[in-house]
Design a protein around this motif. Structure first.
Motif, PDB file in Angstrom:
ATOM      1  N   UNK A 204      -3.192   4.902   8.213  1.00  0.00           N
ATOM      2  CA  UNK A 204      -2.198   3.940   7.858  1.00  0.00           C
ATOM      3  C   UNK A 204      -0.983   4.479   6.896  1.00  0.00           C
ATOM      4  N   UNK A 205       0.283   4.195   7.267  1.00  0.00           N
ATOM      5  CA  UNK A 205       1.213   4.733   6.598  1.00  0.00           C
ATOM      6  C   UNK A 205       2.423   4.036   6.713  1.00  0.00           C
ATOM      7  N   UNK A 206       3.046   3.779   5.569  1.00  0.00           N
ATOM      8  CA  UNK A 206       4.361   3.257   5.446  1.00  0.00           C
ATOM      9  C   UNK A 206       4.079   1.603   5.801  1.00  0.00           C
ATOM     10  N   UNK A 207       3.048   1.208   5.571  1.00  0.00           N
ATOM     11  CA  UNK A 207       2.708  -0.288   6.073  1.00  0.00           C
ATOM     12  C   UNK A 207       2.440  -0.635   7.392  1.00  0.00           C
ATOM     13  N   UNK A 208       2.202   0.592   8.125  1.00  0.00           N
ATOM     14  CA  UNK A 208       2.022   0.502   9.350  1.00  0.00           C
ATOM     15  C   UNK A 208       0.445   0.989  10.006  1.00  0.00           C
ATOM     16  N   UNK A 209      -0.182   0.558  10.819  1.00  0.00           N
ATOM     17  CA  UNK A 209      -1.328   1.066  11.256  1.00  0.00           C
ATOM     18  C   UNK A 209      -1.482   1.583  12.599  1.00  0.00           C
ATOM     19  N   UNK A 210      -1.975   2.849  12.742  1.00  0.00           N
ATOM     20  CA  UNK A 210      -1.803   3.305  13.992  1.00  0.00           C
ATOM     21  C   UNK A 210      -3.021   4.286  14.462  1.00  0.00           C
ATOM     22  N   UNK A 211      -3.285   4.500  15.713  1.00  0.00           N
ATOM     23  CA  UNK A 211      -4.270   5.355  16.250  1.00  0.00           C
ATOM     24  C   UNK A 211      -3.694   6.760  16.633  1.00  0.00           C
ATOM     25  N   UNK A 212      -2.578   6.968  16.205  1.00  0.00           N
ATOM     26  CA  UNK A 212      -2.069   8.417  16.466  1.00  0.00           C
ATOM     27  C   UNK A 212      -2.283   9.350  15.267  1.00  0.00           C
ATOM     28  N   UNK A 213      -2.852  10.450  15.683  1.00  0.00           N
ATOM     29  CA  UNK A 213      -2.997  11.359  14.410  1.00  0.00           C
ATOM     30  C   UNK A 213      -1.966  11.834  13.893  1.00  0.00           C
TER      31      UNK A 213
ATOM     32  N   UNK B 103       0.729  -1.322   0.123  1.00  0.00           N
ATOM     33  CA  UNK B 103      -0.114  -0.235   0.067  1.00  0.00           C
ATOM     34  C   UNK B 103       0.920   1.364  -0.015  1.00  0.00           C
ATOM     35  N   UNK B 104       0.933   2.011  -1.241  1.00  0.00           N
ATOM     36  CA  UNK B 104       1.863   3.023  -1.163  1.00  0.00           C
ATOM     37  C   UNK B 104       0.836   4.531  -0.881  1.00  0.00           C
ATOM     38  N   UNK B 105       1.335   5.289  -0.169  1.00  0.00           N
ATOM     39  CA  UNK B 105       0.401   6.416   0.291  1.00  0.00           C
ATOM     40  C   UNK B 105       0.279   6.551   1.811  1.00  0.00           C
ATOM     41  N   UNK B 106      -0.496   7.492   2.317  1.00  0.00           N
ATOM     42  CA  UNK B 106      -0.896   7.414   3.701  1.00  0.00           C
ATOM     43  C   UNK B 106      -2.401   7.721   3.734  1.00  0.00           C
ATOM     44  N   UNK B 107      -3.118   7.028   4.532  1.00  0.00           N
ATOM     45  CA  UNK B 107      -4.681   7.273   4.758  1.00  0.00           C
ATOM     46  C   UNK B 107      -4.938   7.308   6.151  1.00  0.00           C
ATOM     47  N   UNK B 108      -5.923   8.349   6.351  1.00  0.00           N
ATOM     48  CA  UNK B 108      -6.580   8.461   7.769  1.00  0.00           C
ATOM     49  C   UNK B 108      -8.033   8.278   7.789  1.00  0.00           C
ATOM     50  N   UNK B 109      -8.686   7.310   8.751  1.00  0.00           N
ATOM     51  CA  UNK B 109      -9.951   7.228   8.732  1.00  0.00           C
ATOM     52  C   UNK B 109     -10.040   7.985  10.014  1.00  0.00           C
ATOM     53  N   UNK B 110     -10.739   9.234   9.944  1.00  0.00           N
ATOM     54  CA  UNK B 110     -11.073  10.145  10.952  1.00  0.00           C
ATOM     55  C   UNK B 110     -12.644  10.072  11.587  1.00  0.00           C
ATOM     56  N   UNK B 111     -12.568   9.414  12.757  1.00  0.00           N
ATOM     57  CA  UNK B 111     -13.982   9.045  13.409  1.00  0.00           C
ATOM     58  C   UNK B 111     -14.429  10.134  14.355  1.00  0.00           C
TER      59      UNK B 111
END
Length: 94
Positions: free
Chosen positions: A35-44, A19-27
């Motif tokens: 999702x960024x650099x192959x990692x998933x976090x809950x830090x904004x 997955x190239x790029x970065x994506x944020x699900x803003x709830x």
């Protein structure tokens, strides 16, 4: 379902996928999943694309009961930034 648990499930579903790029699900007040650099976090953090979505609709999106295109047309999610990143994410999770 807590965002931390959803983030862990997303991380598992992305194993072995690119997955190239970065994506944020803003709830909103519930928090974010990034999702960024192959990692998933809950830090904004800043991302290429942001999807504003309720926690309830994010759960439906992840379990396949909410189609991303239909959700966008119905106003259940709003996409800002790089639409190409959002489309790649839909293909990976689908």
């Amino acid at each position: 379902m807590a965002l931390e648990q959803m983030a862990a499930e997303i991380q598992t579903s992305l194993e072995g996928k690119s997955f190239d790029g970065s994506l944020k699900f803003d709830c909103g007040t519930d928090g974010v999943i990034v999702l960024s650099d192959g990692q998933v976090t809950t830090e904004d953090q800043d991302t290429d694309c942001t999807i504003a979505i309720s926690t309830e609709n994010l759960t439906k999106l992840l379990d396949g009961s909410l189609n991303p295109a239909t959700g966008a047309m119905m106003g259940k999610l709003k996409i800002s930034g790089d639409m190409g990143v959002a489309m790649k994410m839909g293909q990976l999770l689908g």
